[in-house]
Write a protein that holds these residues in place. Structure first.
Motif, mmCIF file in Angstrom:
data_model
loop_
_atom_site.group_PDB
_atom_site.id
_atom_site.type_symbol
_atom_site.label_atom_id
_atom_site.label_comp_id
_atom_site.label_asym_id
_atom_site.label_seq_id
_atom_site.Cartn_x
_atom_site.Cartn_y
_atom_site.Cartn_z
ATOM 1 N N HIS A 17 24.686 39.544 61.822
ATOM 2 C CA HIS A 17 23.365 38.911 61.768
ATOM 3 C C HIS A 17 22.871 38.785 60.325
ATOM 4 C CE1 HIS A 17 22.761 40.605 66.087
ATOM 5 N NE2 HIS A 17 23.527 39.538 66.077
ATOM 6 N N ASP A 18 23.237 39.744 59.482
ATOM 7 C CA ASP A 18 22.826 39.691 58.081
ATOM 8 C C ASP A 18 23.557 38.592 57.308
ATOM 9 O OD1 ASP A 18 21.116 41.782 58.580
ATOM 10 O OD2 ASP A 18 22.389 43.313 57.642
ATOM 11 N N LEU A 19 24.766 38.260 57.722
ATOM 12 C CA LEU A 19 25.536 37.215 57.034
ATOM 13 C C LEU A 19 25.052 35.805 57.372
ATOM 14 C CD1 LEU A 19 29.163 38.595 57.428
ATOM 15 C CD2 LEU A 19 27.900 38.322 55.295
ATOM 16 N N ILE A 20 24.491 35.635 58.534
ATOM 17 C CA ILE A 20 24.129 34.297 59.014
ATOM 18 C C ILE A 20 23.104 33.593 58.122
ATOM 19 C CG2 ILE A 20 23.044 33.056 60.934
ATOM 20 C CD1 ILE A 20 24.634 34.989 62.778
ATOM 21 N N PRO A 21 22.043 34.256 57.663
ATOM 22 C CA PRO A 21 21.111 33.542 56.769
ATOM 23 C C PRO A 21 21.788 33.016 55.507
ATOM 24 C CG PRO A 21 20.085 35.539 57.579
ATOM 25 C CD PRO A 21 21.527 35.583 58.015
ATOM 26 N N ASN A 22 22.749 33.776 54.959
ATOM 27 C CA ASN A 22 23.481 33.307 53.777
ATOM 28 C C ASN A 22 24.272 32.046 54.102
ATOM 29 O OD1 ASN A 22 22.525 35.546 52.436
ATOM 30 N ND2 ASN A 22 24.393 36.728 52.741
ATOM 31 N N LEU A 23 24.888 32.033 55.251
ATOM 32 C CA LEU A 23 25.662 30.870 55.670
ATOM 33 C C LEU A 23 24.754 29.664 55.875
ATOM 34 C CD1 LEU A 23 28.584 30.069 56.446
ATOM 35 C CD2 LEU A 23 27.987 30.614 58.804
ATOM 36 N N VAL A 24 23.630 29.882 56.541
ATOM 37 C CA VAL A 24 22.686 28.792 56.798
ATOM 38 C C VAL A 24 22.158 28.225 55.482
ATOM 39 C CG1 VAL A 24 20.403 28.254 57.743
ATOM 40 C CG2 VAL A 24 22.045 29.543 59.107
ATOM 41 N N GLU A 25 21.798 29.096 54.544
ATOM 42 C CA GLU A 25 21.279 28.627 53.259
ATOM 43 C C GLU A 25 22.321 27.831 52.488
ATOM 44 O OE1 GLU A 25 18.178 28.610 51.948
ATOM 45 O OE2 GLU A 25 17.623 29.362 53.927
ATOM 46 N N THR A 26 23.556 28.246 52.551
ATOM 47 C CA THR A 26 24.624 27.519 51.869
ATOM 48 C C THR A 26 24.804 26.134 52.470
ATOM 49 O OG1 THR A 26 25.742 29.611 51.423
ATOM 50 C CG2 THR A 26 27.041 27.621 51.156
ATOM 51 N N VAL A 27 24.772 26.065 53.788
ATOM 52 C CA VAL A 27 24.964 24.791 54.473
ATOM 53 C C VAL A 27 23.762 23.868 54.250
ATOM 54 C CG1 VAL A 27 25.224 23.695 56.741
ATOM 55 C CG2 VAL A 27 26.541 25.739 56.186
ATOM 56 N N LYS A 28 22.563 24.429 54.175
ATOM 57 C CA LYS A 28 21.348 23.626 54.002
ATOM 58 C C LYS A 28 21.449 22.678 52.818
ATOM 59 C CE LYS A 28 17.382 26.109 55.812
ATOM 60 N NZ LYS A 28 16.231 26.926 55.457
ATOM 61 N N GLY A 29 22.009 23.170 51.731
ATOM 62 C CA GLY A 29 22.102 22.354 50.535
ATOM 63 C C GLY A 29 23.015 21.146 50.709
ATOM 64 N N TYR A 30 23.991 21.257 51.558
ATOM 65 C CA TYR A 30 24.958 20.178 51.724
ATOM 66 C C TYR A 30 24.661 19.291 52.928
ATOM 67 C CZ TYR A 30 27.895 22.297 48.208
ATOM 68 O OH TYR A 30 28.361 22.787 47.027
ATOM 69 N N ALA A 31 24.063 19.875 53.934
ATOM 70 C CA ALA A 31 23.874 19.141 55.184
ATOM 71 C C ALA A 31 22.423 19.223 55.621
ATOM 72 C CB ALA A 31 24.790 19.710 56.258
ATOM 73 N N ALA A 32 21.541 18.762 54.782
ATOM 74 C CA ALA A 32 20.109 18.857 55.055
ATOM 75 C C ALA A 32 19.710 18.138 56.336
ATOM 76 C CB ALA A 32 19.321 18.305 53.880
ATOM 77 N N HIS A 33 20.400 17.057 56.679
ATOM 78 C CA HIS A 33 20.017 16.317 57.884
ATOM 79 C C HIS A 33 20.618 16.926 59.156
ATOM 80 C CE1 HIS A 33 23.836 14.507 56.700
ATOM 81 N NE2 HIS A 33 23.986 14.156 57.957
ATOM 82 N N GLU A 34 21.325 18.027 59.037
ATOM 83 C CA GLU A 34 21.864 18.742 60.204
ATOM 84 C C GLU A 34 20.866 19.817 60.646
ATOM 85 O OE1 GLU A 34 24.510 17.920 61.787
ATOM 86 O OE2 GLU A 34 25.634 16.699 60.363
ATOM 87 N N ARG A 35 19.615 19.488 60.567
ATOM 88 C CA ARG A 35 18.538 20.442 60.831
ATOM 89 C C ARG A 35 18.627 21.055 62.223
ATOM 90 N NH1 ARG A 35 12.242 19.739 59.431
ATOM 91 N NH2 ARG A 35 11.502 21.438 60.713
ATOM 92 N N GLN A 36 18.966 20.269 63.224
ATOM 93 C CA GLN A 36 19.037 20.758 64.600
ATOM 94 C C GLN A 36 20.087 21.870 64.728
ATOM 95 O OE1 GLN A 36 20.018 17.726 67.453
ATOM 96 N NE2 GLN A 36 19.323 18.957 69.175
ATOM 97 N N THR A 37 21.222 21.684 64.100
ATOM 98 C CA THR A 37 22.277 22.700 64.127
ATOM 99 C C THR A 37 21.804 23.976 63.449
ATOM 100 O OG1 THR A 37 23.972 20.984 64.095
ATOM 101 C CG2 THR A 37 24.660 23.200 63.473
ATOM 102 N N LEU A 38 21.183 23.832 62.291
ATOM 103 C CA LEU A 38 20.693 25.004 61.561
ATOM 104 C C LEU A 38 19.622 25.746 62.354
ATOM 105 C CD1 LEU A 38 20.490 23.415 57.993
ATOM 106 C CD2 LEU A 38 22.268 24.920 58.903
ATOM 107 N N GLU A 39 18.697 25.003 62.971
ATOM 108 C CA GLU A 39 17.653 25.647 63.770
ATOM 109 C C GLU A 39 18.235 26.347 64.996
ATOM 110 O OE1 GLU A 39 14.893 22.474 64.529
ATOM 111 O OE2 GLU A 39 13.936 22.694 62.563
ATOM 112 N N ALA A 40 19.274 25.769 65.582
ATOM 113 C CA ALA A 40 19.921 26.403 66.745
ATOM 114 C C ALA A 40 20.568 27.724 66.349
ATOM 115 C CB ALA A 40 20.952 25.459 67.355
ATOM 116 N N VAL A 41 21.189 27.761 65.180
ATOM 117 C CA VAL A 41 21.811 29.001 64.697
ATOM 118 C C VAL A 41 20.741 30.064 64.452
ATOM 119 C CG1 VAL A 41 23.084 30.055 62.782
ATOM 120 C CG2 VAL A 41 23.837 27.874 63.728
#
Length: 184
Positions: free
Chosen positions: A50-74
């Motif tokens: 669970h602690d690793l997931i925010p790091n993964l989400v933040e990394t992906v946010k920069g590259y896939a900003a329009h994948e908001r639904q996927t990020l919110e689901a995670v």
């Protein structure tokens, strides 16, 4: 008057029964403690995940900003997994989290530059290692539950265990049991 030999045999039988009762009681207690310890180990590994997931989400946010639904689901699945209680609810929440993580990690197919990002690669490796530790901890927990449940349901231990509640296995959902789809 009762002969001395009869008293000695009676005393021996009483002591033997007492030792058997104490040994059986202690066995059930040790097995219960082992299952509690195994569950605590799963909790440690899940917390790491669970602690690793925010790091993964933040990394992906920069590259896939329009994948908001996927990020919110995670993020929602992570929150549900953190607040889950007990093996059954935790297993369901972790299955949902695994599904959302798979969709998040599949974004690397659409974003090759994300795959090349070292921070993403590092977090992805750490997450894979955490998944392996979780799988081992789940197996250890389920083995401990099996030993405990066998002890409280088999004779003569079940007599002393009385109404000791059975422990539940940390299982998987039907989705995780299905065939893996490989597409080229």
């Amino acid at each position: 008057m009762i002969p001395l030999i009869v008293l000695c045999v009676f005393a021996f039988v009483v002591v033997l029964l007492l030792v058997l009762v104490i040994r059986t009681f202690n066995t059930v207690a040790r097995l219960r403690n082992a299952t509690d310890n195994a569950w605590a180990q799963i909790d440690v590994q899940l917390t790491r995940r669970h602690d690793l997931i925010p790091n993964l989400v933040e990394t992906v946010k920069g590259y896939a900003a329009h994948e908001r639904q996927t990020l919110e689901a995670v993020i929602a699945a992570r929150s549900a997994a953190i607040s889950a209680q007990g093996p059954t609810q935790q297993a369901q929440a972790e299955t949902a989290l695994s599904g959302t993580l798979k969709s998040l990690l599949s974004l690397t197919e659409s974003y090759p530059e994300l795959r090349a990002n070292t921070a993403f690669a590092t977090v992805q490796r750490e997450l894979a290692a955490a998944e392996n530790r979780i799988a081992y901890a789940r197996q250890y927990y389920n083995d401990a539950v099996l030993a405990y449940n066998n002890a409280i349901t088999t004779f003569p231990t079940n007599i002393l265990a009385g109404n000791a509640p059975a422990k539940f296995y940390f299982g998987t959902s039907g989705d995780e049991r299905g065939n893996v789809q490989v597409k080229f």
